[in-house]
Every structure is written in C-alpha cells, then in structure tokens.
Write an enzyme that holds these catalytic residues in place. Structure first.
Site, mmCIF file in Angstrom:
data_model
loop_
_atom_site.group_PDB
_atom_site.id
_atom_site.type_symbol
_atom_site.label_atom_id
_atom_site.label_comp_id
_atom_site.label_asym_id
_atom_site.label_seq_id
_atom_site.Cartn_x
_atom_site.Cartn_y
_atom_site.Cartn_z
ATOM 1 N N ASP A 42 15.737 36.714 53.414
ATOM 2 C CA ASP A 42 15.688 36.748 54.866
ATOM 3 C C ASP A 42 14.244 36.464 55.266
ATOM 4 O O ASP A 42 13.328 36.541 54.432
ATOM 5 C CB ASP A 42 16.138 38.129 55.361
ATOM 6 C CG ASP A 42 16.117 38.232 56.873
ATOM 7 O OD1 ASP A 42 16.550 37.275 57.547
ATOM 8 O OD2 ASP A 42 15.656 39.271 57.381
ATOM 9 N N ARG A 43 14.000 36.157 56.531
ATOM 10 C CA ARG A 43 12.624 35.837 56.934
ATOM 11 C C ARG A 43 11.924 37.026 57.593
ATOM 12 O O ARG A 43 11.040 37.637 57.008
ATOM 13 C CB ARG A 43 12.598 34.624 57.876
ATOM 14 C CG ARG A 43 11.221 33.978 57.969
ATOM 15 C CD ARG A 43 11.150 32.956 59.071
ATOM 16 N NE ARG A 43 11.108 33.594 60.396
ATOM 17 C CZ ARG A 43 11.068 32.920 61.538
ATOM 18 N NH1 ARG A 43 11.097 31.599 61.538
ATOM 19 N NH2 ARG A 43 11.024 33.568 62.691
ATOM 20 N N ASP A 44 12.312 37.376 58.818
ATOM 21 C CA ASP A 44 11.607 38.415 59.573
ATOM 22 C C ASP A 44 11.812 39.779 58.933
ATOM 23 O O ASP A 44 12.945 40.225 58.736
ATOM 24 C CB ASP A 44 12.103 38.438 61.021
ATOM 25 C CG ASP A 44 11.992 37.073 61.682
ATOM 26 O OD1 ASP A 44 10.981 36.387 61.458
ATOM 27 O OD2 ASP A 44 12.920 36.689 62.416
ATOM 28 N N ASN A 93 18.963 34.396 60.470
ATOM 29 C CA ASN A 93 19.528 34.291 61.817
ATOM 30 C C ASN A 93 18.382 34.195 62.821
ATOM 31 O O ASN A 93 17.487 35.038 62.817
ATOM 32 C CB ASN A 93 20.362 35.531 62.166
ATOM 33 C CG ASN A 93 21.634 35.646 61.371
ATOM 34 O OD1 ASN A 93 22.079 34.697 60.732
ATOM 35 N ND2 ASN A 93 22.239 36.826 61.399
ATOM 36 N N HIS A 133 22.963 30.163 66.171
ATOM 37 C CA HIS A 133 24.097 30.521 67.021
ATOM 38 C C HIS A 133 24.109 32.006 67.362
ATOM 39 O O HIS A 133 23.486 32.819 66.677
ATOM 40 C CB HIS A 133 25.418 30.185 66.311
ATOM 41 C CG HIS A 133 25.513 28.765 65.872
ATOM 42 N ND1 HIS A 133 25.550 28.391 64.547
ATOM 43 C CD2 HIS A 133 25.556 27.615 66.583
ATOM 44 C CE1 HIS A 133 25.640 27.070 64.457
ATOM 45 N NE2 HIS A 133 25.636 26.582 65.671
ATOM 46 N N CYS A 146 30.338 31.299 64.801
ATOM 47 C CA CYS A 146 30.159 30.306 63.748
ATOM 48 C C CYS A 146 30.393 30.970 62.398
ATOM 49 O O CYS A 146 30.580 32.182 62.305
ATOM 50 C CB CYS A 146 28.745 29.715 63.813
ATOM 51 S SG CYS A 146 27.464 30.925 63.424
#
Length: 226
Positions: A42-44, A93, A133, A146
C-alpha cells in the site's frame, strides 16, 4: 516512462523463490513466505506518511507534493527486497478525484514526488497501480463501483499480472488498513499489517497473518532467512 494503470485506465506516468516456511511459535498466526515471490505495498501509511486533513485532522493521503515524506526505513526495505530479486508493486486506493475534492493532476503530482524521493534513496518500484474510483463519488466517470478498489482484489490481480506472477500464498501484501488485509485475504496471499499510529482508524475488522510496527520490521521478517 510507462503508464500507471487504474483498473485498465491509464492515469499518470510511471516507471516501470519459493516460500521458506513458517515463522516461529512467537508468531502464531503467521505463515509468511521467506523470501516472497512478490511484495505488494500500500502507499499512504506504508511508503509515505499520512497527512492530517485540514477539516477533520484525521491523517489521510497527502495532496500536495510539499507534504510528501517517506516513512522511515521504507526506501532501505524496498532496496533490500530488490537486491535479493524480489519484485515490488504498489497497490493503492486514491479516490479523491472521484469525490471531486482534488484533481487527477493533484494526485499525479503527489505520485511523482513519492517516486522521486524513493529513487533519490535508491529504491525502485517495479509496478504502480492505483484505483481512483469510489462508489459514492460525485465524478461521473470515477464515482462508480469497481473491481479494483480494495478490499476487492482486482488491483492486486492487475499488479501481479504486470509482474508476471500468479497469485499464491508466496505473495505478500503489506498495508496499514482493513482494505489491504481484506484484499489480500480475498486473493489468498499472505498479509502483513503495519500498525502505523496515524492510521488506526482504517483498521479493526480483518485479522492479518502478521502485525508489525515499522518498515524495518516487515523487511526483516520477509528476508529473515538471508
């Protein structure tokens, strides 16, 4: 640079072994492959620090390049994986454009800054995948349900396909939220939860295979046999 994709939607520019057995009895829920065939991040909250939102003060994604700060030790962790031949992908996301609170250009600028900071520290990511999305979003194109928005596993499937790796328990996802762990469990891969103190509001439903507190800790676990 090649295109970063979101559910087959090119949004912004981008670059871009077998399991060794279970961990010890001190980690009773964990069967973590060492080394993994691939690592999905994941990023954040995992790669970069979350930033308090102006209104609520709740830590969320940064929306300005000036606010981007890497999580301590993450570049070294990614570099160590890549040096041992483990491919790394980002699966994140990013629904702000769907909610029309920020533009895709804003998100692209932050994305570019995250990459630049990693590269400056010698850390390269093989594949980047974002879902922009949100089912409650007001944007007519992005405000939809989605298959790529975590905790659905579509984004993970796309990232692994780009890496040329089949989903299996030899793959690990590292995230700080229920969405990450839920997506990993839906796909049948191993899950590591980073208990970032700023993102506790994102978790509490899904039980991961392993809980850690830092990038150094999850990297040490994944490369423990080395």
């Amino acid at each position: 640079m090649t295109g970063v994709q979101t559910c087959a939607l090119p949004i912004f520019a981008s670059g871009a072994c077998t399991p060794c057995g279970a961990l010890g009895d001190d980690l009773p829920h964990a069967v973590i492959p060492r080394p993994p065939s691939a690592v999905l991040l994941d990023r954040d909250g995992v790669i970069n620090e979350p930033v308090p939102e102006p209104g609520s003060g709740i830590p969320e994604s940064p929306y300005s390049p000036e606010d981007v700060q890497l999580v301590e030790g993450v570049a070294q962790a990614i570099r160590a994986l890549r040096e041992r031949g483990v491919p790394v992908a980002v699966v994140s996301n990013q629904p702000a454009a769907a909610k029309q609170t920020h533009s895709l250009q804003d998100l692209a600028a932050v994305d570019e800054r995250v990459r630049a900071l990693l590269v400056a520290d010698g850390a390269e990511i093989d594949v980047w995948r974002y879902c922009h999305h949100h089912p409650d979003g007001s944007d007519p194109e992005l405000g939809v349900a989605c298959e790529c928005r975590k905790p659905k596993p579509g984004l993970l499937v796309e990232a692994l396909a780009a890496l040329g790796i089949d989903p299996s328990p030899a793959v690990v996802i590292v995230g700080d939220s229920d969405a990450d762990i839920g997506a990993g469990q839906a796909l049948g891969i191993a899950t590591i939860l980073v208990e970032h103190p700023g993102t506790a509001h994102r978790r509490g439903v899904f039980e991961p295979d392993l809980r850690v507190m830092s990038a150094g800790e999850w990297a040490k676990v994944l490369l423990a046999h080395e």
